[in-house]
Enzyme design. Structure first.
Site, PDB file in Angstrom:
ATOM      1  N   TYR A 108       0.815  -1.217   0.000  1.00  0.00           N
ATOM      2  CA  TYR A 108       0.000   0.000   0.000  1.00  0.00           C
ATOM      3  C   TYR A 108       0.850   1.270   0.000  1.00  0.00           C
ATOM      4  CZ  TYR A 108      -4.538  -2.257   0.571  1.00  0.00           C
ATOM      5  OH  TYR A 108      -5.687  -2.984   0.362  1.00  0.00           O
TER       6      TYR A 108
ATOM      7  N   GLU B  34       5.387 -29.191  17.394  1.00  0.00           N
ATOM      8  CA  GLU B  34       4.468 -28.772  16.327  1.00  0.00           C
ATOM      9  C   GLU B  34       3.211 -28.086  16.836  1.00  0.00           C
ATOM     10  OE1 GLU B  34       1.525 -30.704  12.929  1.00  0.00           O
ATOM     11  OE2 GLU B  34       3.057 -31.973  13.824  1.00  0.00           O
TER      12      GLU B  34
ATOM     13  N   ASP C 155       3.614 -34.444  14.937  1.00  0.00           N
ATOM     14  CA  ASP C 155       2.717 -35.577  14.710  1.00  0.00           C
ATOM     15  C   ASP C 155       3.413 -36.580  13.798  1.00  0.00           C
ATOM     16  OD1 ASP C 155       0.600 -34.547  16.187  1.00  0.00           O
ATOM     17  OD2 ASP C 155      -0.359 -33.603  14.456  1.00  0.00           O
TER      18      ASP C 155
END
EC number: 5.6.2.2
Length: 382
Positions: free
Chosen positions: A108, A202, A254
């Site tokens: 911007y 995680e 995981d």
């Protein structure tokens, strides 16, 4: 296996003046070409898979040496050439004034209609973001060093003193929420480090569990919660803690293709950011879990989840987790026999195992038995 701090391999080295000099040197080059009547150009390292390779010796995903030349006096190049100069001037101002801007703000701040035309400098952020990436590759600096920041994600908790500008605090005394990792960590310093290693986790839920069980204090470690895929700021922080403070890095995710990919980006870097691997990746990192072996070892068969997607031997397959597993099996950085075995087991069994599945044993199990035993016995994947 007792984890101990090693001798630091790097020193804190952020220097805004070096960034300014690189910007100015590039600008002077363009100016001299204009003065001498030449067609000014930028040499931009090429993005894409055909310019990415795995450096076996360094154990890093790296960018190759292919370049594309961007000329000013070329209709196809002129817009990007001009946008590059606009952002160079903006970045120079940011660094000189000690201010930071987000990617959105950078877009911007530099969007306007060129006087005497109907042409805008930028039509969308999808034009400005790639130019900033180009500058990273051209100058050999992180965008964070150019004072362009991204969204913050992740937090740390443990006995380490952090100096952030005028503020200095211990990350174990900020409540159980720890210290939120900012988008830019270049200026962060570590006056006092009282931990033996870093445990990268995680999920926020697992990090919170470990903090509640007082794992960081009992095991004398620093918890770094990535909250999913590790952000650039978190990966850079992990890199600095290892190379500047000599802290071993242990990763805990995981047991699925996504978690293992998170580990690989922390360790080897990523294909998309191959040009930053030497500043973001930590090749010496080790993996503690979750693994397919954990399922049998800890009798977790009844709390596994099925892999998502279609298997390779079914019509329409492979998709989802199966597709990612096959990709990982073929990655050069997953060719280690131990990793090949884990990936093939996941493919064969068609299951995944989450960190939170360890709660089936007890809430305290992960902090009192699983992690301490695996780390102490050196049951870590490379």
């Amino acid at each position: 296996m007792k984890l101990k701090r090693q001798k630091p391999k790097e020193k804190f080295s952020y220097d805004p003046q070096k960034v300014l000099k690189k910007l100015e040197d590039l600008a002077w080059k363009i100016l001299e070409e204009v003065k001498s009547g030449k067609n000014p150009y930028f040499d931009v390292p090429t993005r894409g898979l055909n310019n990415v390779y795995f450096d076996e010796e360094a154990r890093l995903i790296k960018l190759g040496d292919k370049l594309s030349r961007r000329y000013f006096l070329n209709v196809a190049h002129a817009r990007k050439f001009t946008q590059t100069l606009i952002l160079m001037a903006y970045i120079k101002r940011l660094v000189s004034e000690g201010k930071h801007a987000s990617l959105r703000e950078a877009y911007y701040a530099n969007k306007h209609t060129i006087p005497g035309t109907r042409e805008n400098t930028f039509e969308d952020q999808s034009e400005s973001d790639p130019i900033i990436e180009d500058l990273e590759r051209m100058l050999g600096v992180l965008r964070e060093e150019m004072h362009i920041t991204a969204d913050r994600r992740g937090y740390i908790y443990g006995d380490i003193v952090i100096k952030d500008g005028e503020d200095e605090f211990n990350a174990s005394k900020l409540g159980t929420g720890g210290w939120a990792v900012p988008g830019t960590v270049e200026h962060i310093q570590f006056p006092e480090v009282n931990v033996d290693y870093v445990l990268v986790v995680e999920t926020a839920a697992m990090a919170d569990r470990l903090i509640e069980e007082k794992y960081p204090k009992k095991e004398n470690c620093l918890i770094v919660a990535t909250q999913g895929q590790a952000s650039r700021g978190v990966r850079r922080l992990i890199h600095r803690l290892h190379y500047e403070e000599g802290l071993p890095i242990i990763v805990f995710t995981d047991g699925d293709p996504y978690g293992w990919y998170i580990y690989s980006t922390i360790k080897q870097g990523s294909i998309n950011l191959a040009y930053l691997s030497e500043k973001l990746a930590t090749p010496d990192a080790k993996f503690v879990g979750m693994t397919m072996d954990d399922i049998k070892e800890y009798n977790l068969e009844h709390v596994t989840e099925k892999l998502k997607g279609i298997p390779p031997d079914k019509k329409g397959g492979p998709t989802g987790d199966y597709k990612r597993l096959i990709e990982e099996l073929n990655y050069p950085w997953f060719q280690n026999k131990e990793w090949q075995r884990q990936l093939k087991l996941a493919l064969k069994w068609g299951v995944r195992i989450e960190q939170q599945a360890l709660a089936n044993k007890s809430l305290e199990f992960v902090a009192k038995e699983y992690l301490p035993e695996k780390i102490r016995e050196g049951k870590l994947l490379p």
